[in-house]
Design a protein around this motif. Sequence first.
Motif, PDB file in Angstrom:
ATOM      1  N   THR A 172       0.667  -1.282   0.029  1.00  0.00           N
ATOM      2  CA  THR A 172       0.064  -0.179   0.111  1.00  0.00           C
ATOM      3  C   THR A 172       0.898   1.271   0.027  1.00  0.00           C
ATOM      4  N   LYS A 173       2.037   1.078   0.260  1.00  0.00           N
ATOM      5  CA  LYS A 173       2.834   2.384   0.275  1.00  0.00           C
ATOM      6  C   LYS A 173       4.434   1.995   0.120  1.00  0.00           C
ATOM      7  N   PRO A 174       5.081   2.819  -0.694  1.00  0.00           N
ATOM      8  CA  PRO A 174       6.566   2.710  -1.027  1.00  0.00           C
ATOM      9  C   PRO A 174       7.467   2.371   0.358  1.00  0.00           C
ATOM     10  N   GLY A 175       8.551   1.753   0.322  1.00  0.00           N
ATOM     11  CA  GLY A 175       9.431   1.598   1.307  1.00  0.00           C
ATOM     12  C   GLY A 175       9.030   0.474   2.168  1.00  0.00           C
ATOM     13  N   LEU A 176       7.976  -0.450   1.981  1.00  0.00           N
ATOM     14  CA  LEU A 176       7.816  -1.495   2.799  1.00  0.00           C
ATOM     15  C   LEU A 176       9.023  -2.478   2.446  1.00  0.00           C
ATOM     16  N   GLU A 177       9.671  -3.111   3.620  1.00  0.00           N
ATOM     17  CA  GLU A 177      10.806  -4.263   3.456  1.00  0.00           C
ATOM     18  C   GLU A 177      10.080  -5.532   3.129  1.00  0.00           C
ATOM     19  N   VAL A 178      10.611  -5.938   2.334  1.00  0.00           N
ATOM     20  CA  VAL A 178      10.113  -7.156   1.725  1.00  0.00           C
ATOM     21  C   VAL A 178      11.123  -8.542   1.682  1.00  0.00           C
ATOM     22  N   LEU A 179      10.767  -9.444   2.174  1.00  0.00           N
ATOM     23  CA  LEU A 179      12.094 -10.512   2.093  1.00  0.00           C
ATOM     24  C   LEU A 179      11.285 -11.637   1.136  1.00  0.00           C
ATOM     25  N   ASP A 180      12.164 -12.025   0.089  1.00  0.00           N
ATOM     26  CA  ASP A 180      11.880 -13.143  -0.959  1.00  0.00           C
ATOM     27  C   ASP A 180      12.769 -14.361  -0.564  1.00  0.00           C
ATOM     28  N   ILE A 181      12.016 -15.490   0.106  1.00  0.00           N
ATOM     29  CA  ILE A 181      12.565 -16.587   0.312  1.00  0.00           C
ATOM     30  C   ILE A 181      12.646 -17.435  -0.874  1.00  0.00           C
ATOM     31  N   GLY A 182      13.804 -17.787  -1.297  1.00  0.00           N
ATOM     32  CA  GLY A 182      13.988 -18.479  -2.464  1.00  0.00           C
ATOM     33  C   GLY A 182      13.781 -17.923  -3.774  1.00  0.00           C
ATOM     34  N   CYS A 183      14.726 -16.682  -3.892  1.00  0.00           N
ATOM     35  CA  CYS A 183      14.484 -15.685  -4.930  1.00  0.00           C
ATOM     36  C   CYS A 183      14.897 -15.893  -6.653  1.00  0.00           C
TER      37      CYS A 183
ATOM     38  N   LEU B 260      19.226  -1.005  -9.469  1.00  0.00           N
ATOM     39  CA  LEU B 260      18.500  -1.234  -8.275  1.00  0.00           C
ATOM     40  C   LEU B 260      19.243  -1.767  -7.001  1.00  0.00           C
ATOM     41  N   GLU B 261      20.500  -1.665  -7.164  1.00  0.00           N
ATOM     42  CA  GLU B 261      21.207  -2.079  -5.840  1.00  0.00           C
ATOM     43  C   GLU B 261      20.845  -1.430  -4.618  1.00  0.00           C
ATOM     44  N   GLY B 262      20.253  -0.221  -4.612  1.00  0.00           N
ATOM     45  CA  GLY B 262      19.994   0.520  -3.437  1.00  0.00           C
ATOM     46  C   GLY B 262      18.495  -0.004  -2.794  1.00  0.00           C
ATOM     47  N   ARG B 263      17.994  -0.687  -3.677  1.00  0.00           N
ATOM     48  CA  ARG B 263      16.496  -1.280  -3.288  1.00  0.00           C
ATOM     49  C   ARG B 263      16.510  -2.703  -3.355  1.00  0.00           C
ATOM     50  N   VAL B 264      17.427  -3.414  -3.766  1.00  0.00           N
ATOM     51  CA  VAL B 264      17.424  -4.653  -3.719  1.00  0.00           C
ATOM     52  C   VAL B 264      18.578  -5.298  -3.381  1.00  0.00           C
ATOM     53  N   ARG B 265      18.743  -6.267  -2.441  1.00  0.00           N
ATOM     54  CA  ARG B 265      20.024  -7.064  -1.743  1.00  0.00           C
ATOM     55  C   ARG B 265      19.621  -8.558  -2.024  1.00  0.00           C
ATOM     56  N   PHE B 266      20.648  -9.160  -2.755  1.00  0.00           N
ATOM     57  CA  PHE B 266      20.465 -10.789  -2.690  1.00  0.00           C
ATOM     58  C   PHE B 266      21.678 -11.368  -2.020  1.00  0.00           C
ATOM     59  N   GLU B 267      21.362 -12.305  -0.991  1.00  0.00           N
ATOM     60  CA  GLU B 267      22.056 -13.049  -0.376  1.00  0.00           C
ATOM     61  C   GLU B 267      22.071 -14.610  -0.425  1.00  0.00           C
ATOM     62  N   MET B 268      23.211 -15.236  -0.005  1.00  0.00           N
ATOM     63  CA  MET B 268      23.259 -16.695  -0.027  1.00  0.00           C
ATOM     64  C   MET B 268      22.744 -16.975   1.514  1.00  0.00           C
ATOM     65  N   LEU B 269      21.645 -17.284   1.867  1.00  0.00           N
ATOM     66  CA  LEU B 269      20.970 -17.504   3.185  1.00  0.00           C
ATOM     67  C   LEU B 269      20.143 -18.633   3.192  1.00  0.00           C
ATOM     68  N   ASP B 270      20.167 -19.502   4.156  1.00  0.00           N
ATOM     69  CA  ASP B 270      19.069 -20.408   4.328  1.00  0.00           C
ATOM     70  C   ASP B 270      17.920 -19.628   5.339  1.00  0.00           C
TER      71      ASP B 270
ATOM     72  N   LEU C 249      13.008  -7.835  -8.078  1.00  0.00           N
ATOM     73  CA  LEU C 249      13.468  -6.508  -8.883  1.00  0.00           C
ATOM     74  C   LEU C 249      11.902  -6.265  -9.095  1.00  0.00           C
ATOM     75  N   THR C 250      11.006  -6.870  -9.774  1.00  0.00           N
ATOM     76  CA  THR C 250       9.700  -6.207 -10.036  1.00  0.00           C
ATOM     77  C   THR C 250       9.058  -5.492  -8.773  1.00  0.00           C
ATOM     78  N   LEU C 251       9.174  -6.170  -7.524  1.00  0.00           N
ATOM     79  CA  LEU C 251       8.440  -5.569  -6.490  1.00  0.00           C
ATOM     80  C   LEU C 251       9.371  -4.142  -5.941  1.00  0.00           C
ATOM     81  N   ALA C 252      10.627  -4.316  -6.470  1.00  0.00           N
ATOM     82  CA  ALA C 252      11.473  -3.047  -6.131  1.00  0.00           C
ATOM     83  C   ALA C 252      11.130  -1.880  -6.860  1.00  0.00           C
ATOM     84  N   ARG C 253      11.129  -2.391  -8.228  1.00  0.00           N
ATOM     85  CA  ARG C 253      10.925  -1.309  -9.563  1.00  0.00           C
ATOM     86  C   ARG C 253       9.546  -0.656  -9.733  1.00  0.00           C
ATOM     87  N   ASP C 254       8.732  -1.587  -9.662  1.00  0.00           N
ATOM     88  CA  ASP C 254       7.211  -1.435  -9.774  1.00  0.00           C
ATOM     89  C   ASP C 254       6.231  -0.962  -8.625  1.00  0.00           C
ATOM     90  N   TYR C 255       6.914  -1.283  -7.302  1.00  0.00           N
ATOM     91  CA  TYR C 255       6.193  -1.023  -6.273  1.00  0.00           C
ATOM     92  C   TYR C 255       6.654  -0.213  -5.127  1.00  0.00           C
TER      93      TYR C 255
END
Length: 405
Positions: free
Chosen positions: A172-183, A222-232, A190-196
């Motif tokens: 509903t608003k920009p700036g929400l922090e989202v976790l993508d498990i199994g990205c 989009l490095e400032g809005r999306v971060r990818f990690e090797m994490l279980d 990238l879609t959630l950062a770019r479009d939402y």
Amino acid sequence: MNRILDQILRHFISSGRLHVAWPDGSLTHYSGSKPGPEAGMKLLDNASARALAMNPGLGFGEGYMNGGIQPMDCTLYQLLDLLMLNAMSPGHLPEQIASTVRYVCRNWIQFNPVKRSRQNVAHHYDLDSRLYDLFLDKDRQYSCAYFRRGDETLDEAQEAKKKHIAAKLLLTKPGLEVLDIGCGWGGMALTLARDYGAIVTGITLSEEQLTIARRRAQEEGLEGRVRFEMLDYRNLTRKFDRIVSVGMFEHVGVHHYHQFFEVLKNSLTDDGVALLHSIGRNDGPGTTNPWINKYIFPGGYSPSLSETFAAVERSGLWVTDCEILRLHYAKTIALWRERFAANRAKAVALYDERFARMFEFYLDAAELSFRVQGHMNFQMQMTRSIDAVPLTRDYMAEAEGPASN
């Protein structure tokens, strides 16, 4: 052993007709009492016939990969259609025994601690990345697409899938922090950062996917809005406003369901929303086909709704919405099969003929598991709080908008 297989097939074929050419050149016809498809199978050696009699769930796929079993006067898809349809009828003793053994052992087969999970992921997702370009859409969405009209292209249906999920995440608003498990390769994040306007953390256990996802984020600025990690997922230590997981729950394993949903709950803010997109089955708890487990998704399993809901209930999360997508994945894989067939020679060049046979067998069987064997997809929305989402589902339709023509 051929006589044993002959007796098995006489009881096995209850629908349609199967024609079998034996290694000695003889031909046998098997007719079911119910209408169904018609197909033929050529057995080129006694070893393939023996493997098919002893462990049909594994032996047929290996026989096709090795060239000892061939479709006869039909395609592989048509042969699998007949066999997989008949496999749904009860009373096939060899497969019943093998299935019972697998069920007894399934906690071990699906025991996926962190180290083993990484090995399982690498088995499939760290294949040469050029392979996936042969059949996936431009965004590399390796999961069920969403066909709002039914006649979409693969790219259109995958874009619709991401939009459908985003609507359920209540962004509903920009700036929400989202976790993508199994990205995966990063398309959803990238879609959630770019479009939402979301700030997204994507986690994966695949080295190949991580490298590509990070490169894509850099290329899109989009490095400032999306971060990818090797994490279980079990090593998460912070909270997020939204959590999304698409096509990853199938790799968790039944032994770990309770832990998965506990982590989900502990990683959500009090008013957070989570959306789980997974393959499922329309019957009760079961097992994974042994060929799929050995060659495609070791440790993988398509859960029943009863298993999934039971684990959610124990976690204390609210299930605020659940949607069943019945034939969407069948339509998706049909398009993947078409693309792979058109690029088959490139797959052989990347690997070899046996690998190409393995992959086309996987895609054919996967599509048919949704058409004739009760597989489907479900999307489950969950929250910690009873009032984290609106009273009705209207907000989803409003966010998604009308289907484009």
